[in-house]
Scaffold this motif. Structure first.
Motif, PDB file in Angstrom:
ATOM      1  N   GLN A   2      67.928  57.676  25.964  1.00  0.00           N
ATOM      2  CA  GLN A   2      66.856  57.804  26.945  1.00  0.00           C
ATOM      3  C   GLN A   2      65.507  58.124  26.317  1.00  0.00           C
ATOM      4  N   ASP A   3      65.503  58.696  25.108  1.00  0.00           N
ATOM      5  CA  ASP A   3      64.231  59.000  24.453  1.00  0.00           C
ATOM      6  C   ASP A   3      63.846  57.832  23.572  1.00  0.00           C
ATOM      7  N   PHE A   4      62.598  57.434  23.684  1.00  0.00           N
ATOM      8  CA  PHE A   4      62.164  56.273  22.901  1.00  0.00           C
ATOM      9  C   PHE A   4      60.980  56.640  22.016  1.00  0.00           C
ATOM     10  N   ASP A   5      60.935  55.996  20.840  1.00  0.00           N
ATOM     11  CA  ASP A   5      59.752  56.150  19.978  1.00  0.00           C
ATOM     12  C   ASP A   5      58.674  55.184  20.413  1.00  0.00           C
ATOM     13  N   VAL A   6      59.130  54.029  20.922  1.00  0.00           N
ATOM     14  CA  VAL A   6      58.157  52.992  21.252  1.00  0.00           C
ATOM     15  C   VAL A   6      58.651  52.152  22.423  1.00  0.00           C
ATOM     16  N   ILE A   7      57.704  51.775  23.282  1.00  0.00           N
ATOM     17  CA  ILE A   7      58.024  50.841  24.373  1.00  0.00           C
ATOM     18  C   ILE A   7      57.316  49.521  24.065  1.00  0.00           C
ATOM     19  N   VAL A   8      58.060  48.425  24.109  1.00  0.00           N
ATOM     20  CA  VAL A   8      57.464  47.104  23.895  1.00  0.00           C
ATOM     21  C   VAL A   8      57.446  46.382  25.241  1.00  0.00           C
ATOM     22  N   VAL A   9      56.276  45.934  25.646  1.00  0.00           N
ATOM     23  CA  VAL A   9      56.153  45.214  26.928  1.00  0.00           C
ATOM     24  C   VAL A   9      56.221  43.714  26.637  1.00  0.00           C
ATOM     25  N   GLY A  10      57.259  43.050  27.137  1.00  0.00           N
ATOM     26  CA  GLY A  10      57.414  41.603  26.931  1.00  0.00           C
ATOM     27  C   GLY A  10      58.354  41.318  25.771  1.00  0.00           C
ATOM     28  N   ALA A  11      59.307  40.402  25.994  1.00  0.00           N
ATOM     29  CA  ALA A  11      60.205  39.978  24.904  1.00  0.00           C
ATOM     30  C   ALA A  11      60.048  38.480  24.703  1.00  0.00           C
ATOM     31  N   GLY A  12      58.811  38.068  24.399  1.00  0.00           N
ATOM     32  CA  GLY A  12      58.564  36.685  23.995  1.00  0.00           C
ATOM     33  C   GLY A  12      58.693  36.643  22.474  1.00  0.00           C
ATOM     34  N   VAL A  13      57.963  35.726  21.849  1.00  0.00           N
ATOM     35  CA  VAL A  13      58.053  35.591  20.391  1.00  0.00           C
ATOM     36  C   VAL A  13      57.684  36.916  19.712  1.00  0.00           C
ATOM     37  N   ALA A  14      56.569  37.512  20.122  1.00  0.00           N
ATOM     38  CA  ALA A  14      56.107  38.733  19.453  1.00  0.00           C
ATOM     39  C   ALA A  14      56.971  39.935  19.825  1.00  0.00           C
ATOM     40  N   GLY A  15      57.167  40.166  21.130  1.00  0.00           N
ATOM     41  CA  GLY A  15      57.872  41.367  21.579  1.00  0.00           C
ATOM     42  C   GLY A  15      59.297  41.438  21.071  1.00  0.00           C
ATOM     43  N   ALA A  16      60.041  40.329  21.180  1.00  0.00           N
ATOM     44  CA  ALA A  16      61.451  40.354  20.762  1.00  0.00           C
ATOM     45  C   ALA A  16      61.554  40.574  19.245  1.00  0.00           C
ATOM     46  N   SER A  17      60.672  39.921  18.477  1.00  0.00           N
ATOM     47  CA  SER A  17      60.719  40.083  17.003  1.00  0.00           C
ATOM     48  C   SER A  17      60.381  41.518  16.626  1.00  0.00           C
ATOM     49  N   LEU A  18      59.336  42.030  17.247  1.00  0.00           N
ATOM     50  CA  LEU A  18      58.886  43.389  16.917  1.00  0.00           C
ATOM     51  C   LEU A  18      59.960  44.424  17.250  1.00  0.00           C
ATOM     52  N   ALA A  19      60.567  44.291  18.433  1.00  0.00           N
ATOM     53  CA  ALA A  19      61.600  45.255  18.846  1.00  0.00           C
ATOM     54  C   ALA A  19      62.731  45.268  17.818  1.00  0.00           C
ATOM     55  N   THR A  20      63.151  44.083  17.366  1.00  0.00           N
ATOM     56  CA  THR A  20      64.262  44.019  16.412  1.00  0.00           C
ATOM     57  C   THR A  20      63.917  44.723  15.100  1.00  0.00           C
ATOM     58  N   VAL A  21      62.753  44.408  14.542  1.00  0.00           N
ATOM     59  CA  VAL A  21      62.454  44.982  13.218  1.00  0.00           C
ATOM     60  C   VAL A  21      62.199  46.492  13.303  1.00  0.00           C
ATOM     61  N   LEU A  22      61.590  46.938  14.402  1.00  0.00           N
ATOM     62  CA  LEU A  22      61.382  48.393  14.518  1.00  0.00           C
ATOM     63  C   LEU A  22      62.729  49.090  14.695  1.00  0.00           C
ATOM     64  N   GLY A  23      63.609  48.468  15.478  1.00  0.00           N
ATOM     65  CA  GLY A  23      64.946  49.037  15.685  1.00  0.00           C
ATOM     66  C   GLY A  23      65.708  49.122  14.367  1.00  0.00           C
ATOM     67  N   ARG A  24      65.601  48.077  13.563  1.00  0.00           N
ATOM     68  CA  ARG A  24      66.291  48.090  12.263  1.00  0.00           C
ATOM     69  C   ARG A  24      65.737  49.172  11.353  1.00  0.00           C
ATOM     70  N   ASN A  25      64.497  49.548  11.590  1.00  0.00           N
ATOM     71  CA  ASN A  25      63.890  50.582  10.746  1.00  0.00           C
ATOM     72  C   ASN A  25      64.013  51.976  11.361  1.00  0.00           C
ATOM     73  N   GLY A  26      64.957  52.132  12.241  1.00  0.00           N
ATOM     74  CA  GLY A  26      65.302  53.466  12.730  1.00  0.00           C
ATOM     75  C   GLY A  26      64.489  53.954  13.909  1.00  0.00           C
ATOM     76  N   LYS A  27      63.699  53.082  14.524  1.00  0.00           N
ATOM     77  CA  LYS A  27      62.905  53.519  15.683  1.00  0.00           C
ATOM     78  C   LYS A  27      63.701  53.228  16.960  1.00  0.00           C
ATOM     79  N   ARG A  28      63.613  54.131  17.918  1.00  0.00           N
ATOM     80  CA  ARG A  28      64.298  53.919  19.204  1.00  0.00           C
ATOM     81  C   ARG A  28      63.335  53.134  20.098  1.00  0.00           C
ATOM     82  N   VAL A  29      63.765  51.923  20.429  1.00  0.00           N
ATOM     83  CA  VAL A  29      62.848  50.987  21.102  1.00  0.00           C
ATOM     84  C   VAL A  29      63.350  50.636  22.507  1.00  0.00           C
ATOM     85  N   LEU A  30      62.445  50.694  23.470  1.00  0.00           N
ATOM     86  CA  LEU A  30      62.746  50.121  24.785  1.00  0.00           C
ATOM     87  C   LEU A  30      61.866  48.884  24.934  1.00  0.00           C
ATOM     88  N   CYS A  31      62.496  47.741  25.163  1.00  0.00           N
ATOM     89  CA  CYS A  31      61.721  46.509  25.349  1.00  0.00           C
ATOM     90  C   CYS A  31      61.948  46.038  26.791  1.00  0.00           C
TER      91      CYS A  31
END
Ligand code: FAD
Length: 497
Positions: A2-31
């Motif tokens: 439930q706690d997030f480091d970052v919220i990404v608005v939109g999962a198009g080309v930019a949002g989906a790519s960004l969410a994945t790489v931030l997640g892989r780097n240990g950030k808790r992401v809500l997209c």
């Protein structure tokens, strides 16, 4: 989770790519994505080789698999009865077979091959990669508001900042509100919100008052079935009158055609013609013979889509706690297919700068990283942006002698091959980036055009045309340099030319 480091608005080309790489780097992401079904759009279908490389560097190359993506080695350019073919890199460096290129384009950093595909299939793969990450939560919902905190009164409010003069001084974004499919409003909070809601961004003007876009023209998109391109595995640019037409493969059996209609043309003619008539009577007669039949057949099916071609220079977000990325942040004319390459390059850089930070709650540290991001991205992105917008202006027929001369000089310059072709095309492909090299070639084209005028007997008429041509070139590029904050030339007042 439930706690997030970052919220990404939109999962198009930019949002989906960004969410994945931030997640892989240990950030808790809500997209949060408005619609998780496979998109059906005419945008983002050719990923330039520089973008393919960024995808590999981000570890997202899997997204190009299983979507019947096609290789693109360069461009075929057509001007009336003349045609020429230019590669992203010199021919001698293209010593590979189509199969080798296929494999290498997905896995190697050194390949110079673009990939074209159905945008929806690519985006779906990117979303699947995001969903596979343990620290990423991808939900369907329409983000309707940013949550703001007034740091003076310590109270939360919604995004209506109208009337607040300097909203950055005491407002900070602390999260978003989104509406689920069931109609429930959910509020979520995180120290950083990254808005990637695309070209029609709802939040751009709220996050950044300086953001202003222009609509240069419209693209009308058709799909041609089983059509053999004059240069298979090449993008095709037809330098038509009044504006260019593009063709490129998007699967093993389909070819995308994008017809550009300039905004001015639409306004002038509005009402007296329909899109079909324009395509049939103005565009079709100018197409190469090999493409006309397939174009008219596709047109007769009446299935086409239209998109505005927006141009907007990048400006840093002015509210703490939030940034813009992808098309909500920066747009250029899609003639050269540079949008996804810029977005992926931005994500690569931003991820490098943000991931080492232990906590996005320390805004001073995030702010420092962002300042570096805005500075560092400039060289790569401004090369692609200036080239896209300048080339669009050069490739449009405005009816004046100097613009006709510039367009024809540009075609002949590229036809000469060698560095005269591969430098500009590799910059367009995101393989080389240098605004200075770009301007050198741009003015070399203009001088080449002037030289052609003056090479026989330089009478007053020809001297005048040369002068107008050079001034025309300068007038195209100067505002673009200013918009991108490239210092070279930007100090010269336009009235001096
Ligand atoms: C006609 C045309 C052709 C183009 N062709 C190319 C090309 O060939 N190659 C290339 O590189 N670039 C091309 N571009 C540019 C390219 O499409 C964009 O640069 C790229 O798609 C930007 O990605 P993005 O993630 O910022 O936006 P998008 O891919 O548009 O994604 C935005 C996402 O945000 C979601 N969203 C929007 N609002 C909300 C909300 N309120 N709440 C939740 N979700 C929301 C949307 O549903 C969408 O999924 C083209 C552009 C145009 C206009």
């Amino acid at each position: 989770m439930q706690d997030f480091d970052v919220i990404v608005v939109g999962a198009g080309v930019a949002g989906a790519s960004l969410a994945t790489v931030l997640g892989r780097n240990g950030k808790r992401v809500l997209c949060v994505e408005r619609d998780l079904q496979e998109p059906d759009r005419i945008v983002g279908e050719l990923l330039q080789p520089g973008g393919c490389r960024k995808l590999v560097e981000l570890g997202l190359e899997e997204s190009l698999k299983g979507i019947d993506a096609q290789n693109v080695f360069g461009y075929g350019i057509f001007l009336r009865d003349k045609r020429t073919k230019v590669y992203y890199l010199p021919r001698e460096q293209q010593a590979f077979t189509a199969e080798q290129a296929e494999e290498a384009a997905s896995f190697s950093r050194n390949m110079c091959v673009g990939r074209s595909f159905h945008n929806g299939r690519f985006v779906k793969n990117l979303r699947n990669l995001a969903m596979r990450e343990k620290l990423v939560m991808l939900v369907e919902g329409n983000v309707c508001d940013l949550i703001l905190k007034n740091t003076k009164t310590n109270t939360e409010t919604e995004t209506d900042l109208a009337g607040v003069e300097d909203h950055s001084s005491h407002f900070v974004v602390t999260g978003v509100k989104y509406k689920t499919k069931q109609g429930n409003i959910v509020s979520v909070r995180a120290p950083l919100t990254i808005v990637c809601d695309g070209c029609f961004s709802r939040f751009r003007s709220k996050v950044n008052k300086a953001a202003e876009f222009k609509v240069f023209s419209y693209f009308v998109g058709l799909v041609l079935e089983n059509c053999t391109l004059p240069y298979p595995n090449f993008g095709h640019v037809i330098l038509g009158d009044p504006a260019p037409v593009l063709f490129y493969p998007i699967s093993s059996t389909e070819t995308r055609c994008l017809v550009d209609i300039p905004s001015k043309f639409m306004q002038q003619e509005g009402g007296s013609w329909t899109t079909e008539l324009y395509m049939r009577d103005i565009v079709a007669p100018q197409l190469p013979d090999e493409l006309r039949e397939a174009f008219l057949t596709a047109l007769s099916k009446g299935k086409y889509k239209m998109m505005p071609n927006r141009v907007m220079p990048a400006r840093p977000a002015s509210l703490p706690g939030v940034i813009l990325l992808g098309d909500s942040f920066n747009m250029r004319h899609p003639l050269t297919g540079g949008g996804m390459t810029v977005a992926l390059s931005d994500i690569f850089l931003l991820n490098q700068l943000l991931s080492p930070l232990p906590d996005f709650g320390e805004w001073d540290c995030v702010d420092r990283a962002l300042r570096e991001f805005y500075r560092e991205r400039r060289k790569y992105c401004s090369t692609i942006n200036i080239l896209a917008n300048a080339l669009y202006s050069v490739f449009c027929a405005t009816g004046s002698e100097e613009s006709d001369e510039m367009r024809s000089a540009c075609f002949d310059y590229l036809s000469k091959g060698g560095r005269l072709a591969t430098d500009p095309v590799s910059m367009l492909g995101g393989l080389q980036s240098s605004p200075y090299l770009l301007l050198t070639h741009f003015f070399a084209v203009a001088l080449y055009g002037c030289g052609r005028q003056l090479k026989y007997f330089p009478n007053m008429g020809r001297i005048r045309t040369s002068w107008c041509l050079f001034r025309h070139a300068f007038n195209i590029v100067k505002p673009l340099i200013d918009d991108e904050n490239v210092t070279f030339l930007s100090k010269i007042p336009i009235s001096h030319i």
